[in-house]
Design an enzyme around this catalytic site. Structure first.
Site, PDB file in Angstrom:
ATOM      1  CG  HIS A   1      13.473  66.682  59.438  1.00 56.74           C
ATOM      2  ND1 HIS A   1      13.463  67.551  58.375  1.00 56.74           N
ATOM      3  CD2 HIS A   1      12.268  66.826  60.059  1.00 56.74           C
ATOM      4  CE1 HIS A   1      12.297  68.191  58.358  1.00 56.74           C
ATOM      5  NE2 HIS A   1      11.560  67.770  59.356  1.00 56.74           N
TER       6      HIS A   1
ATOM      7  CG  ASP B   1       6.370  64.271  59.899  1.00 56.51           C
ATOM      8  OD1 ASP B   1       6.178  65.220  59.117  1.00 56.51           O
ATOM      9  OD2 ASP B   1       6.277  64.385  61.133  1.00 56.51           O
TER      10      ASP B   1
ATOM     11  CE  LYS C   1      15.557  71.668  63.611  1.00 56.72           C
ATOM     12  NZ  LYS C   1      14.865  72.068  64.806  1.00 56.72           N
TER      13      LYS C   1
END
Ligand code: BG6
EC number: 1.1.1.49
Length: 463
Positions: free
Chosen positions: A235, A230, A177
């Site tokens: 992340h 998750d 990103k």
């Protein structure tokens, strides 16, 4: 030494959900911009014929890129070859090897992208090796890489039997990103922020990853995983690393990866007493979720970085589904001035300066400053100084475009190295293993269980 560029791209899982939502649109955009010209071979279990594959590619691209050019889309689809077969069947890989050689020559450098469920990673890699495809090639492996530290190490050992570390690219799409990478650029390309970016001037940091939607049709995947695995272990710890690491010593890929790795080494293993788990109301009714599930859909926890720069600065992280909004925002709270000379409009103590770094949905930056309230007296008024990056800088590239471009070019900067992954699993280990209580239920559309804010001392609402 420069890594070889890929001469053929093989995509396992071309008919899966990730390929449909993210990968095929990214490959289309790269192709349409003229940035991807290698042959593409899709490997699929569920689609066996060309016409179905073409339909799947067209609908995946059109859903994500409504203004996709028809001719460009047809040309892109025509470039994708199909090898249909089971991932556990050596015959699939014999046919794949033949397709690779006919598309790209007798010994091409292949990029093998595994967008398949993690329990298939090992078998796919073993079969690629048996078909003689891993010698000159790069493996790109989707997340999750392991379920905990031990399984991540076991998976790594299995894959590394066939390839060297520099042939193995582990995907974390947050590393692709641009607004995440921009955290590093904002910090180290400017002199405005960095002098403040330490325990002397920063009082606390809050990182919020909120998603307004529920787990939808991903019940069975999500129930085996939960929020920490998750999005936090991967992340958010990578975001934390970009936000707090030391400047890389050079622009070399490994210098940046070393910087992230060193930072995570200094992050203290999370104390389960400093974590609150939640589950949104109705989660247990989701298809695929076990009736006695204890999986969390929300977590709030406090991290500490035991190094010279960040000692004693609390870093609060929260993430969850069914929250009031979808956003990823970092709020850095600065220390108050050493003496209070002014009051706010109500005659009380003025609030602290905040630096808000918005990663998504719209990347941006806000400095929450104080200025003199117009009129008599010396009262302060909040003065948000804000910029939306897209309106100034234009559109950014989607993460999967960068991931594929880098995987083919052989640039590992935006992929996770094993040492960093091991640290990340170590950091969250006790909150995965030592939780005994079921998560607290919270209403959909709320900020998680009330106790999360109260116990961990959340400060700033999202801007
Ligand atoms: C994925 C998670 O890795 O990241 C999802 O499995 C999550 O549950 C997603 O929604 C968030 O990614 P993004 O790019 O939409 O913020």
């Amino acid at each position: 030494m420069t890594a070889p560029a890929g001469e053929v791209l093989v995509l396992f899982g071309i008919t899966g959900d990730l390929a449909r939502k993210m990968i095929l649109p990214a490959l289309y955009r790269l192709t349409a911009r003229g940035e991807l010209s290698v042959p593409i071979i899709g490997v699929a279990r569920s689609v066996r014929d060309r016409a179905t594959l073409d339909k799947h590619i067209a609908s995946a691209v059109q859903d994500a890129v409504p203004d996709a050019d028809r001719a460009a889309l047809e040309a892109f689809s025509a470039r994708v070859q199909l090898v249909a077969g089971d991932y556990g069947d050596p015959d699939t890989f014999r046919r794949l090897a033949a397709a690779v050689h006919s598309a790209a020559g007798s010994d091409p450098f292949g990029v093998y992208y595994l967008a398949v469920p993690p329990d298939l990673f090992g078998a796919v890699v073993d079969n690629l090796a048996a078909a003689g495809l891993t010698g000159r090639g790069r493996l790109v492996v989707e997340k999750p890489f392991g379920h905990d530290l031990a399984s991540a190490r076991a998976l790594n050992a299995r894959i590394r039997r066939h390839v060297d570390e520099d042939q193995l690219f582990r995907v974390d799409h947050y590393l692709g990103k641009e607004p995440v990478e921009d955290l590093l650029v904002l910090r180290f390309a400017n002199t405005l922020l960095e002098p403040l970016w330490n325990r002397t001037w920063v009082r606390g940091i809050e990182i919020t990853m909120a998603e307004a939607f529920d787990v939808a049709d991903r019940g069975s995947f999500y129930d085996a995983v939960g929020t920490v695995r998750d999005v936090v272990q991967n992340h958010l710890l990578q975001v934390l690393a970009y936000l707090t690491m030391e400047p890389p010593v050079s622009d070399d890929a490994d210098a940046q990866r070393d910087g992230r790795g060193h930072l995570l080494q200094a992050v203290r293993t999370v104390d389960p007493a400093q974590a609150v788990f939640g589950r949104y109301d109705g989660y247990l009714d989701t298809p695929g979720v076990a009736p006695d599930s204890t999986t969390e859909t929300f977590v709030a926890l406090t991290l500490h970085i035991d190094n010279w720069r960040w000692a004693d600065v609390p870093i609060r992280v929260r993430a969850g589904k069914c929250l009031p909004t979808t956003a990823l925002e970092v709020v850095v709270e600065l220390q108050q001035p050493p003496r209070r000379l002014f009051v706010d409009a109500a005659g009380g103590a003025p609030g602290p300066n905040l630096v808000r770094l918005r990663v998504q949905p719209d990347a941006g930056l806000t400095f929450e400053l104080l200025a003199k309230e117009p009129g008599p007296g010396d009262r302060t008024a909040p003065l948000p100084v804000s910029v939306d990056f897209r309106s100034v800088l234009g559109e950014m590239h989607a993460p999967y475009e960068r991931i594929f471009a880098d995987a083919i070019a052989g640039d590992p900067t935006h992929f996770a190295r094993m040492d960093t992954l091991e640290e990340a699993w170590r950091i969250v280990g006790p909150v995965l293993d030592e939780r005994t209580e079921p998560p607290l239920t919270y209403p959909r559309g709320s900020w998680g269980p009330d106790v999360a804010a109260a116990r961990l001392g959340w400060h700033a609402p999202l801007g």
